[in-house]
Design a protein around this motif. Structure first.
Motif: not given
Length: 147
Positions: A47-69
């Motif tokens: 149910g996630e797009t790749p971009e949604q999955g990436l934002h979730r994973e980065i938050c879970e693994e590193l505790g940060v929010t990112v802007e995608l390029g």
């Protein structure tokens, strides 16, 4: 033949327009990957797009929010085959909130400049990605700005 599992990851850089360093992450599990380095990320949930999955994973693994390029388009139908069962898509990203910390799958993070990219033992599937992105960094850029 089974469809490969989609994995998403981020090349977290200091600046999306003119990157001088990126963040490597050292695996702390499972046992056969301990001590090897990778780009942070993980599997996309149903149910996630790749971009949604990436934002979730980065938050879970590193505790940060990112802007995608830009996406780092690979030679394998746009992605990167990293194992016989996994294909990865990855994007350049920049931290916009928080300080990266190794929270789940990793025990160390390290900002790597171009002359340090291969100072760490990368997972086999990530080596050609590191080789590919090297051209996106200006050699000596970090040293020039601090000089």
């Amino acid at each position: 033949m089974h469809r490969p599992v989609l994995v998403v990851a981020a090349v977290i850089v200091d600046d999306l327009a003119r990157p001088t360093v990126f963040l490597g992450a050292r695996r702390s599990r499972p046992a056969h990957l301990v001590g090897r380095w990778e780009f942070p990320g993980g599997k996309v949930d149903p149910g996630e797009t790749p971009e949604q999955g990436l934002h979730r994973e980065i938050c879970e693994e590193l505790g940060v929010t990112v802007e995608l390029g830009d996406e780092v388009v690979g030679p394998d139908s746009g992605g990167w085959v990293i194992t016989d069962r996994h294909v990865m898509r990855l994007w350049f990203a920049r931290v916009v909130d928080g300080d990266p910390a190794p929270l789940v799958e990793h025990d160390e993070l390290r900002w790597l400049s171009p002359d340090e990219f291969f100072d760490v033992p990368w997972l086999d599937g990530d080596v050609r990605i590191v080789e590919h992105i090297t051209g996106s960094f200006e050699p000596g850029a970090a040293q020039q700005e601090t000089a």
